[in-house]
Design a protein around this motif. Structure first.
Motif, PDB file in Angstrom:
ATOM      1  N   VAL A   1      -2.531   8.235  -1.573  1.00 54.06           N
ATOM      2  CA  VAL A   1      -2.472   7.953  -0.134  1.00 54.06           C
ATOM      3  C   VAL A   1      -3.838   8.113   0.532  1.00 54.06           C
ATOM      4  CG1 VAL A   1      -1.489   8.705   2.066  1.00 54.06           C
ATOM      5  CG2 VAL A   1      -0.041   8.539   0.035  1.00 54.06           C
ATOM      6  N   THR A   2      -4.576   9.158   0.171  1.00 55.19           N
ATOM      7  CA  THR A   2      -5.865   9.383   0.830  1.00 55.19           C
ATOM      8  C   THR A   2      -6.937   8.404   0.362  1.00 55.19           C
ATOM      9  OG1 THR A   2      -6.498  11.034  -0.847  1.00 55.19           O
ATOM     10  CG2 THR A   2      -5.398  11.835   1.147  1.00 55.19           C
ATOM     11  N   ALA A   3      -6.763   7.845  -0.842  1.00 60.77           N
ATOM     12  CA  ALA A   3      -7.768   6.912  -1.353  1.00 60.77           C
ATOM     13  C   ALA A   3      -7.523   5.477  -0.914  1.00 60.77           C
ATOM     14  CB  ALA A   3      -7.815   6.981  -2.882  1.00 60.77           C
ATOM     15  N   LEU A   4      -6.259   5.126  -0.608  1.00 62.59           N
ATOM     16  CA  LEU A   4      -5.929   3.738  -0.283  1.00 62.59           C
ATOM     17  C   LEU A   4      -6.700   3.165   0.920  1.00 62.59           C
ATOM     18  CD1 LEU A   4      -2.116   3.358  -1.019  1.00 62.59           C
ATOM     19  CD2 LEU A   4      -4.053   2.218  -2.141  1.00 62.59           C
ATOM     20  N   PRO A   5      -7.053   3.965   1.936  1.00 60.79           N
ATOM     21  CA  PRO A   5      -7.873   3.392   3.014  1.00 60.79           C
ATOM     22  C   PRO A   5      -9.207   2.822   2.533  1.00 60.79           C
ATOM     23  CG  PRO A   5      -6.886   5.446   3.744  1.00 60.79           C
ATOM     24  CD  PRO A   5      -6.589   5.324   2.285  1.00 60.79           C
TER      25      PRO A   5
END
Length: 426
Positions: free
Chosen positions: A161-165
């Motif tokens: 989730v934190t890497a998807l941006p």
């Protein structure tokens, strides 16, 4: 009843058995083989794991016993098949456990230094930890596994989730740089990341209501494993590109939350390894006690085979043999590869006989019977892919048959009508 497993603990054991240390390396290996098209391979393996998991869940719900797959083989084909399955599974765990522990130890050594000494101390510490956890029985090991699973799910979701941006759709082009045939090669690599659905069957009798709780636990584990595996694989390519490096999970965490890559990788490796080893130690210890009960091993092993009981003798043998395997691998310098391949060869035979038993025991032409048929065909394919290492499995099978013929039959328990080979589909 207080010593029994509940649905969350059972799901956690299944998740831990399947989600091994491969989640650290497999996304990179698959991407190197097929590029972004490796996501197709991930999707295919997730889909194929459904019938295999459903098959073993159906068998465990219908025939809850600490013998697990060995019990199903006995009911379908008789004592000899049960002995072969039981020995292959039971002896595979102490061979494979040191390999998994050393894999985690290598990451810890890379993060903290100390070389081989750190690697071996970490491996030995992990093996002692899961042994101690299982000495308290399935209630303690189930709680330990639930805690590990929650930490692991949190870690993998955070990484995704934190890497998807930071994702870039351009990383998906070209989608199949090595051709579509490479997807098959990637799938062959990923098969081993989805093994483990059979591990909890030996604990089926320890569920409060096996006929209800085991299928529910398996369904939860299927969803969690599928989402986590595909999420990490997709994020690895979208964020890091078609060449995500050797440790994409750590790179994703570093991109998303920051921190030192090596330390993050070591922490993930330890959590993943603890979860896998804990599930397999619990299942193998129960299985060994059941084999002693059924005269497929000496009767000394049999204590602790009942539901809710602690198979301490069998667990001690698993832990002791695991220590011997670790020592031999260290002294000979053979490394982890032979241990992994020998273990895989043994489990493939367990899958073949287990799914074949399902075809005979489950009602014909029902949805779960067709799941067993698909799983049986896939298991035969894996047996071919095992290559020369299947000879080690053949040797174990030969020893099991010899013991059953010359020793076990002298101490065999009275035949239970429920254990006579049957075919309920007729």
């Amino acid at each position: 009843m207080n010593g029994m497993l509940n649905v969350p603990q059972g799901a956690a054991l299944s998740i831990g058995a399947v989600l091994g240390t491969g989640v650290i390396a497999l996304p990179a290996l698959a991407a190197q083989t097929a590029g972004p098209a490796s996501l197709v391979a991930w999707g295919a393996l997730i889909a194929l794991s459904v019938p295999l998991a459903a098959t073993f869940a159906a068998l465990g719900a219908r025939f809850p016993d600490s013998g697990g797959v060995a019990t199903y083989a006995r009911k379908a084909f008789g004592e000899r098949a049960a002995a072969v399955v039981g020995w292959c599974f039971y002896l595979a765990v102490p061979v494979g456990a040191p390999a998994a522990a050393l894999f985690a130890g290598a990451y810890v050594a890379a993060a903290l230094g100390g070389g081989t000494r750190t690697e071996l101390l970490t491996a030995a510490g992990l093996m002692l930890a899961v042994t101690a956890g299982n000495l308290g029985g399935v209630r303690v090991s189930g709680r330990l596994q639930l805690g590990l699973a929650l930490l692991l799910v949190t870690l993998l979701l955070t990484a995704t989730v934190t890497a998807l941006p930071h994702a870039d759709a351009h990383h998906l082009r070209p989608f199949a740089p090595h051709g579509w045939w490479a997807v098959g090669s990637a799938a062959a690599l990923l098969v081993w990341g989805f093994a483990g659905w059979e591990a909890v069957t030996s604990l089926a009798a320890d569920f409060r209501r096996p006929e209800r709780d085991l299928p529910r636990a398996t369904a939860i584990a299927l969803v969690v494993v599928g989402v986590l595996y595909f999420g990490i694989a997709a994020a690895s390519i979208l964020v890091l590109g078609p060449a995500p490096g050797d440790a994409p999970l750590a790179e994703l965490l570093a991109r998303g939350v920051g921190g030192q890559v090596k330390v993050l990788t070591a922490g993930a490796a330890v959590l993943l390894t603890l979860g896998t080893m804990n599930a397999y130690y619990a299942g193998a210890a129960k299985l060994g006690a059941a084999l002693g009960r059924d005269a497929a091993l000496p009767a000394w092993f049999g204590r602790g085979s009942g539901a809710g009981e602690v198979p301490r003798r069998s667990l001690a043998v698993v832990a002791g043999l695991g220590g011997v395997s670790l020592l031999l691998a260290t002294l000979t310098g053979t490394g982890t590869r032979p241990l992994v391949l020998l273990t895989s060869g043994a489990f493939v035979l367990v899958y073949v006989l287990g799914t074949a038993a399902a075809l005979r025991l489950l009602s014909r032409r029902t949805p779960v019977w067709w799941c067993a048929a698909v799983s049986f065909a896939a298991s035969l394919g894996l047996l071919v892919l095992s290559g020369w290492y299947v000879l080690g499995t053949a040797a174990v099978a030969g020893c099991a048959l010899a013991y059953q013929k010359f020793v076990g039959k002298k101490f065999a328990r009275p035949v239970d009508p429920a254990d006579v080979p049957i075919d309920v589909g007729v």
